[in-house]
Every structure is written in structure tokens, then in C-alpha cells.
Design an enzyme around this catalytic site. Structure first.
Site, PDB file in Angstrom:
ATOM      1  N   ASN A 159     -11.071  -2.329  -5.397  1.00 38.61           N
ATOM      2  CA  ASN A 159     -10.247  -1.385  -6.169  1.00 38.61           C
ATOM      3  C   ASN A 159     -10.852  -1.022  -7.531  1.00 38.61           C
ATOM      4  OD1 ASN A 159      -7.111  -2.674  -4.832  1.00 38.61           O
ATOM      5  ND2 ASN A 159      -8.194  -0.802  -4.267  1.00 38.61           N
TER       6      ASN A 159
ATOM      7  N   ASP B 195       0.824  -1.215   0.000  1.00 39.97           N
ATOM      8  CA  ASP B 195       0.000   0.000   0.000  1.00 39.97           C
ATOM      9  C   ASP B 195       0.858   1.266   0.000  1.00 39.97           C
ATOM     10  OD1 ASP B 195      -2.349   1.433  -0.010  1.00 39.97           O
ATOM     11  OD2 ASP B 195      -2.761   1.173   2.127  1.00 39.97           O
TER      12      ASP B 195
END
Ligand code: IPE
Ligand code: IPE
Ligand code: MG
Length: 234
Positions: free
Chosen positions: A64, A16
Site C-alpha cells: 500500500n 477493502d
């Protein structure tokens, strides 16, 4: 670090911070994804060298898809290129995809299937790429598969055990996850390995994924070697 003792057998990484890394440099988020793909290569190579058996990389979650189409499309191009590279080095790692492949463009999906097929005999190092993966989606699919077996009369409800469920997960037959690293300062699972993380150790670092290299990996693994895992015992 070349001591194989006490290293996780199965390491999970939530990669991330690519977008913020790029923003900080005045660049578009997609620049961060490209840099993130570079980080991925060196970290995976080091895991293999250290003798870690399974590395699960969270590359794209079921959530996502909410991102702007342009960003999703750059990510698909990067995956495509990564898969070509993986195909060129097929002797090194078994590649398994976690997640529903049917959501990907045909070209990408057939590359994924081919890679899994061509690498299936490698058993010393497995890379599990979580792409269109969600822990809840995985459990829903498992529930459906087991319900279908029950309807067919292949299993009765009281025969359903933890093992029955584990066998229906994308990760099967990999063992549960020992250690989960998340970069970028966020301290959450974000729908990563929900079942497999029941007894995982966690490591959170403020380092953004593109800056996470071999040195940071060693720091994280050193920390793991000092953890006391009890699994409910004493
Ligand atoms: C992780 O980086 C990569 C993917 C989720 C595909 P992000 O894109 O989430 O980067 P941040 O968290 O917005 O900085
Ligand atoms: C988790 O990161 C998914 C991946 C790293 C692929 P996100 O950036 O999507 O997670 P949230 O939205 O911050 O929880
Ligand atoms: Mg993020």
C-alpha cells in the site's frame, strides 16, 4: 447471534473497498477511509461481545506504500487517531501489531509499542492490526531468524518444523486463522496471512467496507457455522 459455539476463534478481516465507496459518492478516497475507521469500531466491539478471541484486521499492506503520498498520509493520521482511542480504552483489548513498525513515523511507532506494552496482560480478546504487513515479508523474516539460529548452532536444519516457523511469525502465539472475510467483491488474499490461512474458510461479500456493520458480520458468521471443516480428514 449470541451463541458462542462454532464461532471462529480467530477471525481475519480484509477491510477493502473504502476508495470505491467514496468515489461512488463523488467524494475523495480518503473520505472512504474515514468511514472505514467507523465501521471498524462497531465490528470489533461486536466480535468482542460475541466472544471471538482473536480478530486480525488488514489495515495497510506492504504494497500500500505505492499509493499517492497524500492518501498514505491521511491513512497515517487515521491510524494515529485510532491508536489514541485504543489507548483510552485499554482495559478492553490486547493490541498487537503485525508488520514491520520501523517503516512508520517515530511518533506513530512509539504509540504502537506503548499500546502493545500496556495491553499485554489482557488475554480474553486480542486485536491484531496488520499494518505494513505482508505474508511474504513475514515468511522472509522468519527464514532469516531461523537461519541466524542455525548459524549460531542453536538449531540444526533437520530440527526445523512447522512449529519452528509458526513461532517466528508476527501472529505467534495466536492460532491459525479460522475464517477470513473480504469485503468489496475482490476474491484474493493480497498477501494477507499466508501461512495462517492454510486451512481458513473464506467469505467474500460485495459490500464495501464502510457499509459492513454488525448485521453483515452476523450474516458472515452464520455462514461460518454451517461450514464443514475437514483439515484433510473425512
Ligand atoms: C481498503 O480500501 C483500505 C486500504 C487498503 C488501506 P481501499 O483503499 O483498497 O479501497 P478500494 O479497494 O480502492 O476501493
Ligand atoms: C488489501 O487491499 C489490503 C488492505 C485491505 C489493507 P488492497 O486494496 O490493497 O488489495 P488489492 O491491491 O486490490 O489486491
Ligand atoms: Mg482495495
Amino acid at each position: 447471534m449470541d451463541n458462542q459455539n462454532n464461532l471462529p476463534l480467530h477471525l481475519g478481516i480484509i477491510m477493502d473497498g473504502n476508495g470505491r465507496w467514496a468515489k461512488k459518492r463523488g467524494m475523495p478516497r480518503t473520505f472512504g477511509h474515514k468511514a472505514g475507521a467507523e465501521a471498524l469500531r462497531s465490528v470489533v466491539d461486536e466480535c468482542r461481545r460475541l466472544g471471538i478471541r482473536y480478530v486480525t484486521l488488514y489495515a495497510f499492506s506492504t504494497e500500500n506504500w505505492k499509493r499517492p503520498a497524500e492518501e498514505v498520509s491521511v491513512l497515517m493520521d487515521l491510524f494515529d487517531r485510532y491508536l489514541d482511542e485504543a489507548a483510552a480504552r485499554l482495559d478492553k483489548s490486547r493490541i498487537v501489531f503485525l508488520g514491520d513498525k520501523s517503516a512508520f513515523p517515530d511518533r506513530l511507532r512509539s504509540k504502537m509499542e506503548q499500546l502493545e506494552l500496556d495491553s499485554r496482560d489482557i488475554d480474553d480478546f486480542t486485536i491484531m492490526l496488520a499494518m505494513n504487513y505482508g505474508g511474504r515479508d513475514e515468511l522472509v523474516r522468519a527464514a532469516r531468524a531461523i537461519a541466524a539460529k542455525a548459524v549460531r548452532g542453536d538449531i540444526s536444519p533437520d530440527e526445523i518444523s512447522e512449529d519452528t516457523i509458526a513461532r517466528e511469525l508476527y501472529t505467534y502465539p495466536a492460532v491459525e486463522c479460522d475464517y477470513i472475510i473480504r469485503t468489496s467483491g475482490e476474491q484474493r488474499l493480497s498477501n494477507f496471512l499466508m501461512w495462517q490461512s492454510a486451512y481458513s474458510e473464506f467469505y467474500f461479500t460485495d459490500v464495501m467496507w464502510p457499509d459492513f456493520g454488525v448485521k453483515q458480520l452476523h450474516e458472515a458468521l452464520d455462514e461460518y457455522t454451517h461450514r464443514k471443516r475437514r483439515f484433510g480428514g473425512i
